[in-house]
Design a protein around this motif. Structure first.
Motif, PDB file in Angstrom:
ATOM      1  N   UNK A 225      -4.476  -7.136  13.202  1.00 14.85           N
ATOM      2  CA  UNK A 225      -4.694  -5.803  12.649  1.00 14.85           C
ATOM      3  C   UNK A 225      -5.997  -5.219  13.183  1.00 14.85           C
ATOM      4  N   UNK A 226      -6.084  -3.894  13.275  1.00 11.63           N
ATOM      5  CA  UNK A 226      -7.323  -3.272  13.742  1.00 11.63           C
ATOM      6  C   UNK A 226      -8.325  -2.994  12.636  1.00 11.63           C
ATOM      7  N   UNK A 227      -7.964  -3.298  11.363  1.00 10.68           N
ATOM      8  CA  UNK A 227      -8.799  -2.855  10.255  1.00 10.68           C
ATOM      9  C   UNK A 227      -9.070  -3.934   9.207  1.00 10.68           C
ATOM     10  N   UNK A 228      -8.861  -5.200   9.523  1.00 10.83           N
ATOM     11  CA  UNK A 228      -9.199  -6.247   8.570  1.00 10.83           C
ATOM     12  C   UNK A 228     -10.692  -6.207   8.271  1.00 10.83           C
ATOM     13  N   UNK A 229     -11.071  -6.611   7.043  1.00 13.23           N
ATOM     14  CA  UNK A 229     -12.446  -6.376   6.578  1.00 13.23           C
ATOM     15  C   UNK A 229     -13.496  -7.112   7.406  1.00 13.23           C
TER      16      UNK A 229
ATOM     17  N   UNK B 287      -2.433  -3.093  -2.021  1.00 11.55           N
ATOM     18  CA  UNK B 287      -3.788  -3.079  -1.465  1.00 11.55           C
ATOM     19  C   UNK B 287      -4.493  -1.741  -1.662  1.00 11.55           C
ATOM     20  N   UNK B 288      -3.714  -0.684  -1.791  1.00 13.79           N
ATOM     21  CA  UNK B 288      -4.307   0.640  -1.972  1.00 13.79           C
ATOM     22  C   UNK B 288      -4.735   0.900  -3.419  1.00 13.79           C
ATOM     23  N   UNK B 289      -4.141   0.205  -4.397  1.00 15.35           N
ATOM     24  CA  UNK B 289      -4.411   0.499  -5.811  1.00 15.35           C
ATOM     25  C   UNK B 289      -5.012  -0.667  -6.591  1.00 15.35           C
TER      26      UNK B 289
ATOM     27  N   UNK C 150      -6.689  -0.566   2.257  1.00 17.77           N
ATOM     28  CA  UNK C 150      -6.210  -0.634   3.637  1.00 17.77           C
ATOM     29  C   UNK C 150      -5.123   0.413   3.890  1.00 17.77           C
ATOM     30  N   UNK C 151      -5.014   0.823   5.144  1.00 19.14           N
ATOM     31  CA  UNK C 151      -3.988   1.786   5.530  1.00 19.14           C
ATOM     32  C   UNK C 151      -2.606   1.171   5.397  1.00 19.14           C
ATOM     33  N   UNK C 152      -1.679   1.917   4.827  1.00 19.48           N
ATOM     34  CA  UNK C 152      -0.292   1.468   4.725  1.00 19.48           C
ATOM     35  C   UNK C 152       0.409   1.729   6.048  1.00 19.48           C
ATOM     36  N   UNK C 153       1.086   0.718   6.586  1.00 21.82           N
ATOM     37  CA  UNK C 153       1.839   0.895   7.830  1.00 21.82           C
ATOM     38  C   UNK C 153       3.310   0.597   7.580  1.00 21.82           C
ATOM     39  N   UNK C 154       4.155   1.049   8.481  1.00 26.35           N
ATOM     40  CA  UNK C 154       5.596   0.875   8.335  1.00 26.35           C
ATOM     41  C   UNK C 154       6.002  -0.562   8.650  1.00 26.35           C
ATOM     42  N   UNK C 155       7.192  -0.916   8.212  1.00 27.21           N
ATOM     43  CA  UNK C 155       7.724  -2.237   8.540  1.00 27.21           C
ATOM     44  C   UNK C 155       7.895  -2.397  10.046  1.00 27.21           C
ATOM     45  N   UNK C 156       8.308  -1.344  10.716  1.00 22.85           N
ATOM     46  CA  UNK C 156       8.483  -1.425  12.171  1.00 22.85           C
ATOM     47  C   UNK C 156       7.173  -1.734  12.871  1.00 22.85           C
ATOM     48  N   UNK C 157       6.092  -1.088  12.424  1.00 20.47           N
ATOM     49  CA  UNK C 157       4.795  -1.351  13.051  1.00 20.47           C
ATOM     50  C   UNK C 157       4.313  -2.761  12.745  1.00 20.47           C
ATOM     51  N   UNK C 158       4.545  -3.225  11.525  1.00 22.16           N
ATOM     52  CA  UNK C 158       4.147  -4.595  11.183  1.00 22.16           C
ATOM     53  C   UNK C 158       4.883  -5.595  12.068  1.00 22.16           C
TER      54      UNK C 158
END
Length: 296
Positions: free
Chosen positions: A38-42, A164-166, A83-91
């Motif tokens: 991932x590009x955004x892990x803490x 992760x967002x809430x 964290x940003x929510x991404x689609x299943x396809x991107x995951x």
């Protein structure tokens, strides 16, 4: 309440039966190395380079295995707070080529996939993964438990609320944190047993829907979760409960990680999920050599 939890227990087992007849032995604590796709892990240093270039991934995987990691945990969806929510396809695009590459390069390694989506889980196991590591405990995908049962792979059951967002807003436990966790694991284990999942690891979810104070309380009371008779995973590596009270950053969080991993081991944890494998392996060696029956 305690009896109800005991009645829901799986048979005590400290081994995980993985695809291909391989068995991961957790009678002695082991290390799970983190590979963040991932590009955004803490923790920025944990982020693996672009999927198109597998050299960074394979170099890190080899270094972790050489240092003594028993499991490599690959994830394509950042679960840090907000964290940003991404689609299943991107995951899948992030995760599946990495699983395939690591499986080809290290055919004997135990590979875990960090995902809460059943479709990603099924595709990852088909690509060579051995273990499902679900931060949501099946809450974010109603098909996850049935998928784990169908795939017949070990399942890491983590405690979390929300997403992760809430999750940072969902830290109120009127009946107490440990009682909430006990109820949660009791009910989830019953549901997993009903769909045929045999091997489960409990993860109390440090940093997920818990305040810093609650995380520290949980660390000191981990033994209370042994009533389920299952191995336990602790994911404490470089988390904010360690560095923020000291005015530090994740980059300075290794000494604190070693300290809390020692506490976790003394409270019976079987699997340490970490960014720094060598230090965790040394910690296990020192703790087990000091406190094993043969050392007394």
């Amino acid at each position: 309440m305690l009896q109800a939890a005991k009645d829901t227990c799986f048979s005590p087992r400290q081994t995980l039966r993985c695809p291909g007849g391989r068995v991961l032995d957790l009678r002695r604590p082991q290390v799970m190395g983190i590979l963040n796709l991932t590009p955004d892990s803490f923790y920025a240093a944990s982020r693996v380079g672009a999927v198109a270039d597998q050299s960074d991934l394979l170099r890190r995987a080899e270094a972790m295995l050489t240092a003594g990691a028993a499991v490599l945990d690959l994830g394509g969806y950042s679960s840090r707070p907000g964290a940003e929510h991404i689609s299943e396809a991107e995951e899948k695009q992030r995760l599946l080529p990495a699983v395939e590459a690591v499986r080809r390069a290290f055919p004997e390694a135990f590979l875990s996939v960090d995902t809460f989506r059943s479709g990603v889980a099924a595709a990852a196991v088909a690509a060579g993964a051995d273990i499902l590591n679900d931060i949501s405990g099946g809450e974010l995908d109603a098909d996850m438990f049935a998928t784990a049962g169908r795939l017949q792979v070990p399942y890491v059951l983590m405690h979390m609320r929300g997403t992760p967002q809430t999750m940072s807003t969902l830290t109120d436990y009127p009946d107490g944190l440990l009682l909430d966790l006990t109820r949660y694991f009791r009910d989830k284990l019953a549901a997993l047993r009903a769909v045929g999942v045999a091997d489960v690891v409990l993860d109390p979810g440090f940093g997920f829907a818990k305040t810093a104070a609650q995380n520290h309380e949980l660390l000191g009371r981990l033994r209370e979760l042994h009533l389920f008779g299952l191995p336990m995973l602790a994911g404490l590596s470089r988390k904010s409960m360690l560095y923020k009270p000291l005015g530090l950053t994740p980059e300075a969080g290794l000494p604190g990680t070693v300290a809390v991993n020692t506490m976790a081991l003394l409270n019976g944890v079987s699997l340490l999920r970490v960014h720094d494998v060598s230090e965790a392996v040394q910690t296990i060696q020192l703790v087990t050599n000091t406190f094993s029956p043969s050392s007394s």
